[in-house]
Scaffold this motif. Sequence first.
Motif, PDB file in Angstrom:
ATOM      1  N   GLY A   1      25.117 -18.035 -36.023  1.00  0.00           N
ATOM      2  CA  GLY A   1      26.398 -17.793 -36.680  1.00  0.00           C
ATOM      3  C   GLY A   1      27.508 -18.676 -36.139  1.00  0.00           C
ATOM      4  O   GLY A   1      27.370 -19.902 -36.104  1.00  0.00           O
ATOM      5  N   ASN A   2      28.596 -18.069 -35.694  1.00  0.00           N
ATOM      6  CA  ASN A   2      29.744 -18.815 -35.161  1.00  0.00           C
ATOM      7  C   ASN A   2      29.531 -19.307 -33.732  1.00  0.00           C
ATOM      8  O   ASN A   2      30.249 -20.188 -33.262  1.00  0.00           O
ATOM      9  N   LYS A   3      28.568 -18.735 -33.035  1.00  0.00           N
ATOM     10  CA  LYS A   3      28.386 -19.056 -31.613  1.00  0.00           C
ATOM     11  C   LYS A   3      28.064 -20.522 -31.337  1.00  0.00           C
ATOM     12  O   LYS A   3      28.625 -21.095 -30.399  1.00  0.00           O
ATOM     13  N   PRO A   4      27.197 -21.192 -32.109  1.00  0.00           N
ATOM     14  CA  PRO A   4      26.951 -22.613 -31.816  1.00  0.00           C
ATOM     15  C   PRO A   4      28.216 -23.473 -31.920  1.00  0.00           C
ATOM     16  O   PRO A   4      28.484 -24.294 -31.039  1.00  0.00           O
ATOM     17  N   GLY A   5      29.003 -23.280 -32.972  1.00  0.00           N
ATOM     18  CA  GLY A   5      30.245 -24.037 -33.096  1.00  0.00           C
ATOM     19  C   GLY A   5      31.199 -23.743 -31.947  1.00  0.00           C
ATOM     20  O   GLY A   5      31.841 -24.645 -31.413  1.00  0.00           O
ATOM     21  N   ASN A   6      31.260 -22.472 -31.554  1.00  0.00           N
ATOM     22  CA  ASN A   6      32.128 -22.105 -30.433  1.00  0.00           C
ATOM     23  C   ASN A   6      31.625 -22.661 -29.113  1.00  0.00           C
ATOM     24  O   ASN A   6      32.420 -23.011 -28.237  1.00  0.00           O
ATOM     25  N   MET A   7      30.297 -22.764 -28.966  1.00  0.00           N
ATOM     26  CA  MET A   7      29.745 -23.391 -27.764  1.00  0.00           C
ATOM     27  C   MET A   7      30.234 -24.835 -27.666  1.00  0.00           C
ATOM     28  O   MET A   7      30.672 -25.285 -26.610  1.00  0.00           O
ATOM     29  N   TRP A   8      30.155 -25.592 -28.790  1.00  0.00           N
ATOM     30  CA  TRP A   8      30.624 -26.981 -28.774  1.00  0.00           C
ATOM     31  C   TRP A   8      32.119 -27.042 -28.528  1.00  0.00           C
ATOM     32  O   TRP A   8      32.601 -27.937 -27.825  1.00  0.00           O
ATOM     33  N   ARG A   9      32.892 -26.102 -29.087  1.00  0.00           N
ATOM     34  CA  ARG A   9      34.340 -26.066 -28.825  1.00  0.00           C
ATOM     35  C   ARG A   9      34.604 -25.892 -27.330  1.00  0.00           C
ATOM     36  O   ARG A   9      35.449 -26.577 -26.757  1.00  0.00           O
ATOM     37  N   MET A  10      33.873 -24.971 -26.716  1.00  0.00           N
ATOM     38  CA  MET A  10      34.036 -24.712 -25.283  1.00  0.00           C
ATOM     39  C   MET A  10      33.649 -25.944 -24.469  1.00  0.00           C
ATOM     40  O   MET A  10      34.397 -26.366 -23.569  1.00  0.00           O
ATOM     41  N   LEU A  11      32.488 -26.531 -24.769  1.00  0.00           N
ATOM     42  CA  LEU A  11      32.025 -27.685 -23.998  1.00  0.00           C
ATOM     43  C   LEU A  11      32.966 -28.875 -24.163  1.00  0.00           C
ATOM     44  O   LEU A  11      33.295 -29.549 -23.181  1.00  0.00           O
ATOM     45  N   CYS A  12      33.408 -29.139 -25.385  1.00  0.00           N
ATOM     46  CA  CYS A  12      34.325 -30.269 -25.613  1.00  0.00           C
ATOM     47  C   CYS A  12      35.659 -30.036 -24.912  1.00  0.00           C
ATOM     48  O   CYS A  12      36.206 -30.947 -24.287  1.00  0.00           O
ATOM     49  N   GLU A  13      36.182 -28.802 -25.010  1.00  0.00           N
ATOM     50  CA  GLU A  13      37.450 -28.494 -24.349  1.00  0.00           C
ATOM     51  C   GLU A  13      37.340 -28.695 -22.837  1.00  0.00           C
ATOM     52  O   GLU A  13      38.235 -29.252 -22.203  1.00  0.00           O
TER      53      GLU A  13
END
Length: 150
Positions: free
Chosen positions: A40-52
């Motif tokens: 669901g939303n978790k993969p996109g949020n993982m990339w948001r966290m890692l990029c940030e």
Amino acid sequence: MKEVIEKFYTAFSNLDAETMASCYHSDIVFEDPGFGVLKGNKPGNMWRMLCENQKGKGMKIEFSQLTDNSVHWEAHYTFSRTGRKVHNIIDAQFEFKDGLIIKHTDHFNLHKWAGQALGLKGKLLGWTGFFRTKLHAQTGNLLGKFESKL
């Protein structure tokens, strides 16, 4: 679907998590040795966290051997928890639906990553199921904290 994969990794090399997330189908299933299975939303949020977490820290992403359903990519970065340099070598496989990535699986040597990121402790324990279980719990916790701020 080479174009989607290329868009994804070009965005990653620019730490553009929003563009990365836009390449994912709403029913995305992501899996890798560090985070386990995310949906669901978790993969996109993982990339948001890692990029940030990597902004301004010199992370370098390179990708090659691009096909319609796979890519070889390498990440050079400093692991924030220990300050140790990491060169992670990853092979990714993809499945698509409606022109978007619906399944993304990253394969890499967790033991080698653990040794680079964590030093001796990672070299000694990075190959064990115990380590993988503990790592998934830690990465899940970090992702949960990140998501609570969104």
